[in-house]
Each structure stands twice: as C-alpha cells, then as structure tokens.
Design a protein around this motif. Structure first.
Motif, mmCIF file in Angstrom:
data_model
loop_
_atom_site.group_PDB
_atom_site.id
_atom_site.type_symbol
_atom_site.label_atom_id
_atom_site.label_comp_id
_atom_site.label_asym_id
_atom_site.label_seq_id
_atom_site.Cartn_x
_atom_site.Cartn_y
_atom_site.Cartn_z
ATOM 1 N N ASP A 1 33.170 109.078 -26.617
ATOM 2 C CA ASP A 1 32.572 109.492 -25.347
ATOM 3 C C ASP A 1 31.076 109.628 -25.555
ATOM 4 O OD1 ASP A 1 31.757 112.335 -25.979
ATOM 5 O OD2 ASP A 1 33.914 112.524 -26.308
ATOM 6 N N ASP A 2 30.345 109.860 -24.481
ATOM 7 C CA ASP A 2 28.887 109.940 -24.580
ATOM 8 C C ASP A 2 28.374 111.378 -24.620
ATOM 9 O OD1 ASP A 2 29.379 110.725 -21.996
ATOM 10 O OD2 ASP A 2 28.131 109.198 -21.041
ATOM 11 N N GLY A 3 29.315 112.334 -24.707
ATOM 12 C CA GLY A 3 28.906 113.731 -24.737
ATOM 13 C C GLY A 3 28.581 114.284 -23.372
ATOM 14 N N ILE A 4 28.700 113.439 -22.334
ATOM 15 C CA ILE A 4 28.392 113.865 -20.973
ATOM 16 C C ILE A 4 29.631 113.785 -20.091
ATOM 17 C CG2 ILE A 4 26.938 113.462 -18.945
ATOM 18 C CD1 ILE A 4 24.950 112.057 -20.838
ATOM 19 N N VAL A 5 30.319 112.647 -20.140
ATOM 20 C CA VAL A 5 31.534 112.443 -19.356
ATOM 21 C C VAL A 5 32.641 111.901 -20.255
ATOM 22 C CG1 VAL A 5 32.617 111.111 -17.504
ATOM 23 C CG2 VAL A 5 30.334 112.075 -17.172
ATOM 24 N N GLN A 6 33.750 112.594 -20.291
ATOM 25 C CA GLN A 6 34.895 112.159 -21.093
ATOM 26 C C GLN A 6 35.658 111.060 -20.354
ATOM 27 O OE1 GLN A 6 37.438 115.083 -23.243
ATOM 28 N NE2 GLN A 6 39.089 114.243 -21.994
ATOM 29 N N PHE B 1 31.435 107.748 -34.723
ATOM 30 C CA PHE B 1 30.014 107.642 -34.396
ATOM 31 C C PHE B 1 29.709 108.602 -33.255
ATOM 32 C CE2 PHE B 1 26.147 105.995 -32.565
ATOM 33 C CZ PHE B 1 25.448 105.428 -33.632
ATOM 34 N N GLN B 2 29.030 109.676 -33.574
ATOM 35 C CA GLN B 2 28.707 110.680 -32.561
ATOM 36 C C GLN B 2 27.587 110.174 -31.655
ATOM 37 O OE1 GLN B 2 30.550 113.416 -32.103
ATOM 38 N NE2 GLN B 2 31.789 112.595 -33.785
ATOM 39 N N PRO B 3 27.697 110.420 -30.361
ATOM 40 C CA PRO B 3 26.652 109.961 -29.428
ATOM 41 C C PRO B 3 25.308 110.580 -29.773
ATOM 42 C CG PRO B 3 28.073 111.585 -28.377
ATOM 43 C CD PRO B 3 28.732 111.221 -29.674
ATOM 44 N N HIS B 4 24.260 109.823 -29.508
ATOM 45 C CA HIS B 4 22.906 110.261 -29.860
ATOM 46 C C HIS B 4 21.992 110.194 -28.643
ATOM 47 C CE1 HIS B 4 19.343 110.901 -32.345
ATOM 48 N NE2 HIS B 4 18.790 109.806 -31.829
ATOM 49 N N LYS B 5 21.550 111.333 -28.173
ATOM 50 C CA LYS B 5 20.560 111.464 -27.095
ATOM 51 C C LYS B 5 20.917 110.666 -25.843
ATOM 52 C CE LYS B 5 16.589 112.570 -30.051
ATOM 53 N NZ LYS B 5 15.178 112.228 -30.397
ATOM 54 N N CYS B 6 22.190 110.670 -25.485
ATOM 55 C CA CYS B 6 22.610 109.913 -24.302
ATOM 56 C C CYS B 6 22.000 110.459 -23.016
ATOM 57 C CB CYS B 6 24.130 109.893 -24.214
ATOM 58 S SG CYS B 6 24.906 108.855 -25.484
ATOM 59 N N GLU B 7 21.850 111.763 -22.938
ATOM 60 C CA GLU B 7 21.238 112.368 -21.751
ATOM 61 C C GLU B 7 19.798 111.889 -21.598
ATOM 62 O OE1 GLU B 7 21.799 114.130 -18.456
ATOM 63 O OE2 GLU B 7 23.120 115.183 -19.869
#
Length: 309
Positions: free
Chosen positions: A93-98, A124-130
């Motif tokens: 996920d992007d850390g914003i929306v599952q 792979f953990q999302p990085h600065k998606c916001e």
C-alpha cells in the motif's frame, strides 16, 4: 494513455505498459498539457499478451521515432536477457489508502508464486507518497486548470463529475518560481527513489495499479498508485494475476482504524463484495527510469510463472 495506464488495463485484465516519458511520441496529439514539462504525459500499448507488448515496443522504437519528434530521447530498444536473477520489492500500500481485499489477495498470491519459482522478494515500505502526490497534483494543474477547461469548453458539453473532482486539485495558477520549486522537489524525489531502490537491492516494485478491481462508474477518485510513477517517470507494466474477485473470499473487512481520511472514504466503496464479482485482479510491476526493456523482460518471466502455477 493520458498519463495513466490504470483504467483500461486494470479493468479489462489486459497487459498495459506505461512507458518512460521521452520514449514514445506525443507529437500531434491533442493535449491540454502542451508545453508543460514538469510531469509529461505518458502513453503505452495495451495487449492481451505480454509478447505483443514486447513486439510493439521493439517495432515502434526500432522505427527510430526520434527522427520525427525532436523531443524524444535517442534510445534504441535494447535486447535484455530474460532471467530470474532479479529482486522484487513489494509495496502493498502507499501508506495513505489501503487497497481493497481482492488486490491484497492478488499481491499475496503473486508473491507466493514468485518465491516458489526462486525469485527474490523483499518488502518495500512506501516512501514520501504524500509528498509525491502533493507535488504531482499541483503540476497536473499548474495553470489552475485553464488549459483543460479551455479545451473542454470547445465541446459545449458539461464537465463530467469525475473531471470536476480532478479539477479541485488545481490550486490556482502557479508562478514561475513556484513551478521551479516543484521541479526541484520532483528531481529530489527521483534521486531518492533511485538511491532507495539501490540501497535495498530492489530491481522492481510490485504494487497495486489501482486500489481495487473494476470500480463502479463514476467512483474512481483515487489514482495515486499511478500518479507516483508519473512524477518519478518510472515505467510500469500492468498485468493480470489470473485471479478474479470472489465475494465468498474477498469479503468486506471489518476495520477499526484507517490510514487516513482518504482511506476511510475509499474503503466505503467496497461495502458490497458481490458488486465486483468476477472482476479481474491486476497488479503492476514498476521498474527504474528508462529501463522499459527490463520491465517487459521481467514481466514476461512473471507472467510465465503465473501461468505455470
């Protein structure tokens, strides 16, 4: 395909390549983004088979399109060895929306098959998606939507509700200095992702192409899973997993918390699992900038693994 390969590929179970910008010509195409250089439109082929994607790209690039469009890079199509010697980073996920349940199931299934076939897989953990979304959404509408509205006004038709939804991200006409500042952030983020993939030893990123399977008409309001790669200018291959949404398996989850307000809003679109019955489950494989050939080659290997298992 208007900067995104998401909708047709994810909805129809096709293969779709979002090519690196600068490799496929947009000359003479009608676009509201003419002259806008911050985040360029991207197009690419759709096909029923990965082999057809490869044939199209090899044939098209082989025709030397840069001879007819001076904006393109002089980059002949490379022959890439198809090998299992690569590492896939899984961004669930992007850390914003599952993503909705069928997409999460599709990721688990593909990861299991890749590991069984000897492909190295890491998280792979999302990085600065916001931050990426904030930059790219401003770039999409740098003139405050003037060019888009001007092009649409020629039809004399009302603006579609989803188009109006997109236009809300146009926060007004940017000054030159504001646009330059966004360009600087874009380049910083591109460098960060390149360094991050190298540090983690990741060749490709497996991630959703969209948060769900085929959405109901008029409800597609979150396209960030493609927007990130548009800004970073990373090629992406959307591919079918061979799985389909099953209401008996992909049941509506009971969630006590959400990643964000957007997550809560988007999760409510999956309240009746039967609505999506039989929709194909598709994912995307994202590669490094200007490594379109490597993405297609790895996609071919992954597709073969999926078919055999």
């Amino acid at each position: 395909i208007g900067g995104s390969i998401r909708s047709p590929a994810a909805f129809n179970g096709c293969y779709g390549l979002r090519a690196t910008s600068g490799r496929i010509s947009l000359r003479n195409a009608v676009s509201a983004g003419a002259g806008q250089e911050s985040v360029r439109s991207v197009i690419g082929p759709l096909a029923q088979h990965i082999e057809d994607i490869e044939l199209f790209m090899e044939s098209y690039i082989g025709s030397k399109p840069w001879k007819y469009d001076a904006t393109l890079l002089h980059t002949p199509w490379k022959k890439v060895e198809k090998t299992k010697n690569f590492t896939v980073g899984v961004m669930r996920d992007d850390g914003i929306v599952q993503p909705h349940p069928p997409i999460l199931r599709g990721i688990d299934a593909v990861v299991e098959k890749l590991k069984a076939a000897g492909i190295k897989v890491v998280e792979f953990q999302p990085h600065k998606c916001e931050e990426i979304w904030d930059v790219v959404s401003n770039m999409y509408f740098a003139d405050g939507c003037k060019s888009q509205k001007g092009l649409l006004s020629k039809s004399g038709e009302p603006v579609h509700p989803l188009t109006a939804w997109a236009f809300q991200y146009g926060k007004g006409e940017l000054t030159i200095n504001e646009n330059w500042a966004l360009n600087a952030k874009r380049d910083q983020l591109r460098n960060e992702y390149q360094e991050l993939m190298d540090e983690r030893g990741v060749d490709f990123i497996l991630t959703p192409a969209y948060l769900g399977v085929a959405s109901e008409l008029g409800t597609t309001t979150y396209w960030n899973y493609c927007a990130y790669w548009n800004l970073l200018d990373h090629p992406g291959l959307v591919f079918p997993t061979g799985l389909f949404q099953d209401p008996e398996i992909d049941t509506v989850p009971v969630r006590e918390s959400y990643l964000s307000e957007k997550d809560e809003f988007e999760s409510k679109k999956y309240q009746d699992a039967s609505v999506f019955k039989g929709a194909p489950i598709c994912l995307q494989l994202v590669g490094k900038r200007y490594e379109d050939e490597e993405v297609v080659a790895a996609g071919s290997i992954i597709s073969e693994i999926i078919r055999q298992n």
